[in-house]
Design an enzyme around this catalytic site. Structure first.
Site, PDB file in Angstrom:
ATOM      1  N   ASN A 139      35.849  30.041  34.269  1.00  0.00           N
ATOM      2  CA  ASN A 139      35.514  28.972  33.096  1.00  0.00           C
ATOM      3  C   ASN A 139      36.853  29.247  32.328  1.00  0.00           C
ATOM      4  O   ASN A 139      37.474  30.077  31.959  1.00  0.00           O
ATOM      5  CB  ASN A 139      34.524  29.453  32.422  1.00  0.00           C
ATOM      6  CG  ASN A 139      34.283  28.751  30.979  1.00  0.00           C
ATOM      7  OD1 ASN A 139      33.585  27.670  31.348  1.00  0.00           O
ATOM      8  ND2 ASN A 139      35.058  29.241  29.813  1.00  0.00           N
ATOM      9  N   GLU A 140      37.478  27.758  32.139  1.00  0.00           N
ATOM     10  CA  GLU A 140      38.546  27.585  31.615  1.00  0.00           C
ATOM     11  C   GLU A 140      39.825  28.878  31.511  1.00  0.00           C
ATOM     12  O   GLU A 140      40.251  29.577  30.822  1.00  0.00           O
ATOM     13  CB  GLU A 140      38.263  27.317  30.031  1.00  0.00           C
ATOM     14  CG  GLU A 140      37.574  26.401  29.523  1.00  0.00           C
ATOM     15  CD  GLU A 140      36.908  26.485  28.064  1.00  0.00           C
ATOM     16  OE1 GLU A 140      37.151  27.554  27.374  1.00  0.00           O
ATOM     17  OE2 GLU A 140      36.272  25.326  27.751  1.00  0.00           O
ATOM     18  N   CYS A 146      49.549  39.058  31.627  1.00  0.00           N
ATOM     19  CA  CYS A 146      49.245  40.548  31.313  1.00  0.00           C
ATOM     20  C   CYS A 146      50.516  41.563  32.007  1.00  0.00           C
ATOM     21  O   CYS A 146      51.375  40.853  32.828  1.00  0.00           O
ATOM     22  CB  CYS A 146      48.210  40.979  32.593  1.00  0.00           C
ATOM     23  SG  CYS A 146      47.762  42.588  32.792  1.00  0.00           S
ATOM     24  N   GLU A 296      32.284  19.757  29.905  1.00  0.00           N
ATOM     25  CA  GLU A 296      31.613  19.904  28.861  1.00  0.00           C
ATOM     26  C   GLU A 296      32.230  18.990  27.890  1.00  0.00           C
ATOM     27  O   GLU A 296      33.471  18.709  27.769  1.00  0.00           O
ATOM     28  CB  GLU A 296      32.371  21.421  28.093  1.00  0.00           C
ATOM     29  CG  GLU A 296      31.830  22.687  28.814  1.00  0.00           C
ATOM     30  CD  GLU A 296      32.281  23.917  28.207  1.00  0.00           C
ATOM     31  OE1 GLU A 296      32.607  24.017  26.921  1.00  0.00           O
ATOM     32  OE2 GLU A 296      32.332  24.822  28.757  1.00  0.00           O
TER      33      GLU A 296
END
Length: 657
Positions: A139-140, A146, A296
């Site tokens: 998702n997205e 990192c 969405e």
């Protein structure tokens, strides 16, 4: 037409009621499970899909198809507790703890292992379910940047694969500056410490590595889904623009791109939001140069970790849905069916409020479903028709972010400026990666090609010689693709194409200056002033003030069958409206003139038939001339030559080429 639905959030007795109402409303698709890892695998190796089986069976009985999201955006607590390497680490080596989605390192061996396991279990389990038609990976996605040991090791591996040796890295990055040369691979780390005072070539490669890490993590899942579910589509829902993550790479192996799109509902942005949204939709269509999905979109006022927006004005939900379709969306999934009474997104409102009583927004959605379902067969298979292109690059966005050129100058704002002018002029444009084949476009706008190589310059020259009109802008041809400055007059490899060079530049920032065109009209300008020396090009605008008064600010050159414009400054919007109006007339680009502020058009074609969408994305009534009488798909009668559009009114007319 679809909705996002989370059966794990609701009592089972509600599932059947919701599915019934969805069917009655015209919903034929739901997306489920992208955040449900802790319910799908409550403890390590203990999988429980029974609840999801039951929910999908409920939808199946109502004829509603299902897209399953892989739940790898939300590693469960048992996973991060047992395997701390799952958590990403920030630039000062502090782990980012769970409590919100996205808390995972893409290069973590543990994360990859358990992600593959849950995805394989899901793929095997649902490969033959008649209701399941496709998958959304994660998702997205975004760059989580990192700095854990796994990422450091992978970064060195990535650099070794790209450059082959430390000597090549030192040469490509210019590490001799500030004694930055590497003599051992373990001296290379991710950009620790958080300081901005680092080598720009190194920082750009780190951004590229981060994208490749996301792509690799996604591909692990794609490979599994392709193996066990060959009949299903695979997509991913990107999160709007601008974005450091290279969406072109991310979506390369997917069947189509999907977008999460939330138009701003504030009254003061009632007009500007539509233009920004048009750019986002055109960018999404340009990712694979094909239709896409909206996974969405807005159903009510968003708000959670920030104060709530205004509720969508009557007609907004419907109008922006049609805007999506007009610019290439083949499916619309609204977020969400019902507002959540629990969790972090309680006030990111759905179509039905916490009251559980369908209201005004739901009734608007019901009308939208009826319209879309009625016209689905007619519009199905049509594609957006465009003759102009605006070039875009995630590398350029990142390079400008690493080294901001001057106060107030932003790469993505330039794209907005040029794309908005095209949209206001009634010109449909593709927004595509600058590395794409641009043959066939009559007009190409190339904003600030800060990073440029000879192959790009050669391709643009070929397009111009074949008849295209190319528009180059300030801060083009500054660096090569390693983020190292060209040792030649600006615009570097593009100088011969442009027929002009930059004698000097002034980063004027927010200071306001003026330019004058051949017609005698003056325009304000700011941010940047290239002082040009034409070399085969003709001057079309001059500076009016400062020490460079009277010097060339913009030029045009005829080259082969086409033309090349070089715009050395950032002018007010009216300059581009006037210039582009003239350019498209000469280039033969089709447009619908005379659009009122906030009214947009788009055209989808199917065979010899054109479907023109006219959308009033404002809160006031607008009169629009469409140049003739045509058959209306929505009203099922002849309309024109003028349309009287209510606030957020939409019309679709059919015409033949």
């Amino acid at each position: 037409m679809g909705v996002d639905y989370y059966p794990e959030h609701w009592e089972r007795t509600m599932w059947e009621q919701d599915a019934n109402l969805m069917r009655e409303t015209g919903v034929s698709l739901v997306r489920v499970a992208e955040f449900a890892w802790s319910r799908l695998e409550p403890e390590e190796g203990g999988y429980d899909f029974s609840w999801l089986d039951d929910a999908i069976d409920v939808f199946d009985r109502q004829g509603i198809k299902v897209v399953i999201g892989t739940p790898t955006c939300t590693p469960p607590n048992w996973l991060v507790n047992r395997f701390p390497d799952v958590l990403p680490v920030d630039a000062v080596l502090h782990p980012r703890y769970p409590g919100i989605r996205g808390h995972r390192c893409y290069n973590s061996p543990s994360m990859r292992l358990y992600a593959e396991r849950i995805v394989e279990k899901l793929a095997r389990h649902y490969s033959n379910h008649p209701a399941v038609i496709g998958w959304q990976v994660d998702n997205e996605f975004s760059l989580n940047e990192c700095h854990c040991e796994s990422c450091n090791k992978q970064f060195r591996r990535w650099l070794s694969n790209k450059y082959g040796s430390l000597d090549a890295i030192n040469e490509a990055w210019g590490t001799v500056v500030w004694s930055g040369e590497y003599s051992s691979w373990d001296q290379i780390t991710t950009p620790l410490g958080g300081t901005a005072y680092k080598n720009p070539s190194y920082l750009l490669d780190y951004k590229r590595f981060e994208t490749d890490s996301v792509v690799e993590f996604q591909q692990l899942q794609v490979n599994i889904l392709r193996r066990y579910c060959p009949e299903h589509f695979v997509t991913h829902n990107i999160w709007s623009y601008p974005m450091s993550l290279d969406y072109y790479k991310l979506c390369e192996t997917l069947d189509f791109a999907s977008l999460d799109y939330y138009p701003n509902t504030s009254p003061e942005k009632a007009v500007s939001s539509g233009y920004s949204g048009a750019l986002t939709l055109d960018l999404t269509r340009g990712i694979k140069r094909s239709p896409f999905w909206i996974m969405e979109t807005i159903s009510g006022p968003p708000g959670c970790w920030f104060p709530m927006w205004r509720t969508p004005h009557p007609g907004l939900i419907r109008a922006y849905a049609w805007q999506c379709i007009s610019r290439g969306a083949d499916a619309l999934v609204h977020f969400r069916w019902r507002s959540a009474p629990i969790g972090a997104e309680q006030f990111w409102h759905g179509l039905i409020d916490h009251s559980n009583v369908p209201g005004r927004r739901f009734e608007e959605y019901r009308v939208l479903c009826e319209e879309v379902n009625r016209l689905s067969e007619v519009l199905g298979g049509s594609v957006v028709l465009s003759e102009a292109a605006v070039l875009h690059s995630h590398d350029l966005y990142n390079a400008f972010g690493i080294q901001p050129q001057v106060e107030g100058m932003h790469y993505f704002d330039h794209l907005k400026l040029y794309h908005r002018a095209l949209t206001k002029l009634g010109i449909v444009a593709d927004v595509v990666n600058m590395t794409e084949d641009l043959g066939g476009y009559r007009m190409i706008i190339a904003p600030s090609l800060f990073l440029t190589d000879q192959s790009l310059a050669d391709h643009l020259e070929t397009c111009v010689k074949n008849g295209a009109t190319l528009i180059l802008t300030a801060r083009s041809g500054v660096k090569n693709m390693n983020n190292v400055c060209w040792m030649s007059p600006l615009p570097g490899p593009l100088a011969d194409v442009a027929g002009t060079t930059v004698a000097e530049y002034d980063p004027v920032g927010n200071d306001i200056h003026a330019i004058r065109t051949k017609s005698g009209k003056t325009y304000s300008c700011s941010q940047w002033c290239d002082i040009l020396e034409p070399a085969g090009a003709e001057t079309i605008a001059w500076y009016e003030d400062d020490f460079f008064a009277g010097k060339a600010a913009a030029t045009v050159r005829e080259l082969g069958k086409g033309k090349v414009y070089y715009l050395g400054t950032i002018a007010e919007e009216s300059f581009y409206l006037d210039l582009f109006r003239e350019v498209v007339r000469e280039a033969g680009v089709n447009r619908l003139p005379g659009l009122p502020e906030g009214v947009q058009i788009s055209v989808r074609s199917k065979g010899t038939t054109l479907y023109m969408f006219i959308m009033n994305l404002t809160r006031k009534r607008q009169i629009v001339s469409i140049g003739g009488e045509f058959s209306s798909l929505l009203l099922r009668k002849t309309v024109g030559p003028e349309l009287d559009l209510d606030p957020y009114g939409v019309e679709i007319v059919k015409m033949e080429q």
